[in-house]
Design an enzyme around this catalytic site. Structure first.
Site, PDB file in Angstrom:
ATOM      1  N   SER A  35       1.331  -7.754   1.959  1.00  0.00           N
ATOM      2  CA  SER A  35       0.273  -6.829   2.355  1.00  0.00           C
ATOM      3  C   SER A  35      -0.667  -6.568   1.171  1.00  0.00           C
ATOM      4  O   SER A  35      -1.263  -7.522   0.672  1.00  0.00           O
ATOM      5  CB  SER A  35       0.905  -5.538   2.895  1.00  0.00           C
ATOM      6  N   GLN A  36      -0.785  -5.351   0.673  1.00  0.00           N
ATOM      7  CA  GLN A  36      -1.640  -5.118  -0.496  1.00  0.00           C
ATOM      8  C   GLN A  36      -1.182  -5.988  -1.665  1.00  0.00           C
ATOM      9  O   GLN A  36      -1.994  -6.529  -2.421  1.00  0.00           O
ATOM     10  CB  GLN A  36      -1.590  -3.646  -0.897  1.00  0.00           C
ATOM     11  N   HIS A  67       3.408  -6.275  11.346  1.00  0.00           N
ATOM     12  CA  HIS A  67       3.137  -6.353   9.917  1.00  0.00           C
ATOM     13  C   HIS A  67       4.389  -6.547   9.052  1.00  0.00           C
ATOM     14  O   HIS A  67       4.269  -6.816   7.854  1.00  0.00           O
ATOM     15  CB  HIS A  67       2.371  -5.102   9.466  1.00  0.00           C
ATOM     16  N   ASP A  81       0.402  -8.828  14.131  1.00  0.00           N
ATOM     17  CA  ASP A  81       0.101  -7.895  13.037  1.00  0.00           C
ATOM     18  C   ASP A  81      -1.194  -7.144  13.333  1.00  0.00           C
ATOM     19  O   ASP A  81      -2.268  -7.740  13.363  1.00  0.00           O
ATOM     20  CB  ASP A  81      -0.033  -8.719  11.741  1.00  0.00           C
ATOM     21  N   TYR A  99       0.800  -1.212   0.000  1.00  0.00           N
ATOM     22  CA  TYR A  99       0.000   0.000   0.000  1.00  0.00           C
ATOM     23  C   TYR A  99       0.840   1.273   0.000  1.00  0.00           C
ATOM     24  O   TYR A  99       1.662   1.506   0.885  1.00  0.00           O
ATOM     25  CB  TYR A  99      -0.893  -0.005   1.238  1.00  0.00           C
TER      26      TYR A  99
END
Lengths: 330, 330, 330, 330, 330, 330
Positions: C186-187, C302, C272, C92
């Site tokens: 993540s993203q 994370h 996370d 992100y």
């Protein structure tokens, strides 16, 4: 997790365990009677504003101890007959501010009174009402001001002011004493619950994310001030918890709710870490009025429903205090 | 030290060094002309509210690119003749909200328009106006949306909307086109400066703690968002600072101020770390209107003068747009 | 407690409750088909670097709407035959950055593609791909960009780009179309799950601490952005939760997981608070591929497994896409 | 204000006031000579990776006190002749990590060595090198480890390791001893300055946002750790400031810079509150090498130039250590 | 919720699951025996103070490895016969400070010894005792210093110092060896539990909000340092959790508690997010002494009972170590 | 930059600009005279402690308004002749706590009195003294309690208590009225300056990092509470700055310093962002006593010199109030 408290379904099952003192009603009856016995005159001075549609009075009335308490009374300038009254109490730290700051009730045809909060009025809006009473040692703020004795507790004075405001307004010739509502957010919600629990002239109460409910749970769940003032006090006064909670029973919104017969429109926010939602469920469930509604905002913190809830309130109260079209207002 | 920027006497000597592009006026003249050329109709639908003293219209007008832009127009329900107009633009992230949220201008006898902000309206109040235009890579927020080209920059569209709002309202039969004022706080103050700099129909501008002024200094002094969006963008796009500041010259409140002939009532807060006070002094000093006043709040951060300043504005504007007593409003 | 979500054994029992829309597959089939129908050419320009062992191409391919999307393709300069492909999607806010920033896949003998992210590429690494599409009112960031309609939602465009990247590369003569893997953190992990759920050419998917999974739980458990963008949106748009969650069902990694037959190597971190571990368990459990592994990092937030997980991936994928020693690379 | 330190033009005029101890050179000559006198063998073990283009050795060499120190040596697998060497030192708290984490130097045809940091290697990347020496009372971290005596100070050992790494590598038959460069970010930049100041074999030094420079100013200007470890130490040991600064003179990058004749490519970030920019200007101005360049990143904090600076470095060093095309690498 | 851990009634049911190593007692017996075998003399030098009622000695005694360890011994200047001894160990980061900082034990007629903490003594009070032993890579602080091997772990040395302090004092002619108590807060509480678990000469132990108990739970529940040093270490050394917890079993206050026969006065704070209350309940329940009391402070964080608990301790210990009125002290 | 205020050499040149009201001395003379006129008895009750060397009395004396104020008086149990007196005032929010918390003065042969602080005693230590006086609207804390009128300001009462404490003690037969010292840290330092400025019986004053000095600068420089209470008040009461600063002139430590002839031992910390060092320099420079010393701690925040300064004080005061060896104490 953004939810600081119980969520569904656990919150549905929650019931407050706050004990009702045997002399709760008596304590408040005596308190109010003593304040009334002190008498005192109500002063109403036209306020200087640029407002043309709304007339505003700077009101001073005798509150607890006969102490002068201020408020703004705003009315449609063009009006006919008796108006329903909405009295609003203010959130923690604030004061009555300026008359132009809140106009939607008057613009909707109500007499609207915003009561000042003694000794506060400096944190996020201004006030003009002293609290001429001192305290035993306390943490900054009013939550522990006089907390060691129910007769000395700050909120005894403030709740009494709330009732005495109704006394000051109910008999004015442009107010309809059969249509009195009280409201407020946070501390203002707590005061409105107290006034509705003490004073049966109040026919509708609209507490938003009310503070001052279910203290034993609230001080243990809240993540931010002002409930934490009590935690900080007890963190130092490690030997005074019992005494503190004994006092707080007499000021708990749950107990006031148990005594009220008004119509109630509550709001609660599930991400509220100032006024934990379970404590509001506690008060709502205990509320003895038959006509009651709770509006829940799942993704809000202490700002709650904000203008959405104001719209709900205007519609809800207009339905309950309906007047023939054109009877008041433009 | 709570003062994030220059204080007296240093701030008195400060002059913005923002350069005026040679084609600044032409850029904006062309931009507005293109938007007007797209035409489009204005729609006014009565809004459903409980308000009795105030009539509200849900307005949709064609903004930049002919895109539909929303706003609330609130008027005294009892009115006579043409009303002076106050158009307010909204702060960063917010939208026009609900009609009942701001009533003091209408209650004071003005036609009051609150313009929605395209693509925002989700941060602290709600809006209903899309921004149908995309962007090159940007940091979250609108500050760097299209920032690499002045034609693509977000604020080109938003400032144009601000002017087109005046287009939509100035000719309504209950509006007095000779008494048009614009105002707003923070981003709204920046928009109001831009509109007053572009559109000579605007006779009074009241920017509070205005944002979007003196960019080269602002992005280097501000301690909090949204100016820091630009810092974060440049922290990644380490090779694009010149291009970014080239664009920003066309959107700088200092340059709009240099073009305005309106009367101006500014406010500034010396502890403001969102819109540093020197940047506002920069715009104020550059402001070309002869009738100008700056009210300073020494101990405030970005909340500025709040209701104190609103009172100043109502008095200041009432004096300038005076109407015979009773001509409008109750 | 540092664990923001379920821990063992509760997390083992967790199953996502996300509903699969009846037209989920059809929605995505139509979306991809429409994008492909727009055609558009792929451009590959040699990138200027000092790298001697690795050849890099600056790739531009047609994504959603035929919009040009960028990426770096890095290959062993000395190579023979068709190479397995690893396409990585970015987290992100970031962009594809510079070619020299991630070399371990190319240095291990893979064709490595890092796709740029439309409209982002400014938060922690740079990008060069616009998102030429606007939005209804939104909070800063892309999580609520177009969220009120599944056809307008930002991730419809981005996930389509992810599939169109495979379209652009699969048929190159130095790529082995039978050995295509996707990955990302993540993203990027969320995109890789989506692409693996839509495109059966993908034989292996390696999502690390994937975002965009199990939205209804994620937005209620995450303690930090970007899921909280949705919370902030709903805190203002208090009446739009149902509509928002209706949209999100079409973009949920759990539903993509249910559709994938690829081999899967997931990672999850129990501390996370950006991508809560239960939401990743939700996707992992739903993942329909027979060959799946989840590597758990108990004490990580994370950042997840970081270089430890990269080593796992290189070993895991090398085993699955094994080539005779020396067939490619130095 | 986001700038934590001097900006232009004040920073241009800044000169460090750090005093050069009369026995500075002697102190370091003796220190290195003692370490060399302890001898010890260098071990090089092929590392297990999936990398095909790059060969990696797990190196163990004798550092200060003959203590074993680790590092990764990465080389193009296909190579011819002697390679230029880039030795990189690691930032505060980290360790050498895994071989695949930094490949751009090897992929550009250099022999690349990443030295582990004794006793650290746990904060943001892993290491495998103990520091077998204790300390007088200290605050957590290494900044005050042994700080009361220059012979005991932690950085005496670490800087010596940095020189001994060059000893270990310079004579390998695939290394060109005439083309040795050192680099590093933050603490790594400080070490690289120290090594370039002590060891004339180093022909180029590339310190990024270097730490450990201009201590008397740095500890008084830095806004974040690790310089503040020294502040916290002095906040308790209120009587030891003179002794602490006496020690630090022997470890100050300004003094090392005064001794270096290498080519220098520095970087500095004006918003850096970890390594204040004036302290880096102090070292840069003092740097005695004739061929020196300082690249400034105005809008960056301690991340500095990041991949932009890496690109600058690869180009800058390739120009200085130029080899005929194809001499090494693929 | 301000409670970071279990509350009643759940906490009442909690039992620590820490495993007792088979060779726990042997490990410590050997460790202490080795330290004693190294011998070394105890030095007692009168300290220079303005104190008239209390005599203070600056004590240096041989600790682990024969390393010199410091402490202050404070006694009533007017005394008769043998005095009961209270040895206090200090909290994380601190040192023995100055003699005048803690006088209530000596002023109550006890011999009071405050042991310095090797290698600390810089964080919130000063110390003068080095820890001459190094470490494998660690995060700042001592929690992971040598943590990969129980023989190298920092606390092996510190706990041994704690026992060797008793060795140094027990036979002095003004100390009553039958009345020896140990105490301390946080880390000092952990040391006192260890010493009471190893050394049967200790007849009373008073750990306040003790640290170093129930490690497997503590590192997973604590919200603040220093337990989180271990979390940060494991976040990087993702492959070393088993090895770390294997070491910690030998240093766990729960296991020491299982071995102690002393009288115990514990304190615990339910809002403590440094030393989670369940971990202290774990140690308290495991404590094998028959005469044990736990005082709970519901509304306190890690400051615990503070001076309230000191009063409890003085009364509790005076009852247990009662001496005829006037036997010692004024 | 960790220094929140002026550093050398600028701080050396700083002189406070606080104006001395013409009736300053008269205001305080009248105030004290009124309090004394109310009379009231001093009660001294032996306190229950385990302390054997020190005798403690629980003192209640009449303060401002005759209100009962508490304090602990601690004396060497074995004493002869009249003792010098040290009266200590307590820092903001605290109270007198327990007698055993501060023993170094009594243990050094002084009569030591710790005065309770009316209405506080709940923030970091406990107290037992109410402030029975209310206030106009205020922000939480005492800084703005009654601030709109110098007769109502909280510190008028507290400073009077400080003088009345001396009244209560000076004539006791075991106190030497010629050797009276006052001290305190932060607020306690401010009170001690006030008492030394009002009451010439005070022969020595030892203010540490004193609060309540040089208000006009302090409220504009301080970075943390409690000075910021005044900033928050003025941020709301935007029209009351002149009135507030008019009141504060009568309570400014700079003005008290100008009136004192006592010997003075001040301390200041250059990183103090609670009590900015320039404000303390302002008071120190204004201090009219001929025998004055300022000890500066460069690397400390508001903790100041801590136990280092206590040692300085004990030595400094012992030299000034010297008694023949053995005259008091053991």
């Amino acid at each position: 997790m953004p939810f600081p408290d119980l969520v569904h379904p656990a919150i549905d099952a929650y019931e407050s365990a706050v004990a009702m003192p045997a002399d709760f009603a008596e304590f408040w009856a005596t308190t109010i009677a003593e304040a009334r016995a002190l008498g005192g005159a109500v002063a109403m001075v036209p306020a200087e504003t640029t407002l043309r549609l709304v007339e505003v009075f700077d009101v001073t009335f005798p509150g607890f101890g006969g102490h002068p308490v201020k408020g703004w009374l705003a009315l449609p300038r063009a009006r006919a007959g008796r108006l329903p009254l909405v009295a609003q109490y203010v959130g923690y730290g604030g004061g009555r501010g300026f008359p132009h700051e809140q106009l939607h009730w008057a613009a909707s045809g109500f007499a609207y009174f915003r009561m000042d909060t003694r000794g506060q009025g400096s944190g996020w809006s201004t006030g003009a009402t002293p609290d001429p009473v001192g305290s035993t040692g306390q943490v900054p703020g009013v939550m522990t001001k006089g907390i060691l004795d129910r007769n000395d507790y700050y909120y005894r004075r403030l709740f009494t002011d709330g009732v005495r405001a109704i006394d000051a307004l109910a008999d004015l010739d442009f107010i309809d004493p059969a249509r009195i509502a009280v409201c407020g957010g946070s501390q203002g919600g707590g005061i409105s619950l107290a006034v509705a629990g003490i004073d049966s002239r109040v026919k509708a109460v609209m507490p938003d994310v009310p503070f001052l409910c279910d203290f034993p749970r609230a001080v243990r769940v809240a993540g931010r001030d002002p409930y934490l003032e009590i935690v900080r006090f007890l963190a130092q006064h490690r030997d005074k918890a019992a005494r503190v909670f004994e006092t707080l029973r007499y000021f708990d919104g749950v107990n006031f709710a148990r005594q009220s017969k008004a119509a109630g429109l509550f709001s609660v926010a599930l991400m509220d870490d100032v006024c934990p939602p379970s404590t509001i469920y506690g008060a709502y469930k205990a509320f003895a009025g038959a006509d009651k509604t709770l509006i829940e905002y799942e993704f809000n913190n202490h700002e709650g429903g904000g203008p959405f809830q104001e719209r709900e309130q205007m519609a809800w109260l207009t339905r309950r205090f309906a007047t023939p079209e054109g009877a008041n207002g433009a």
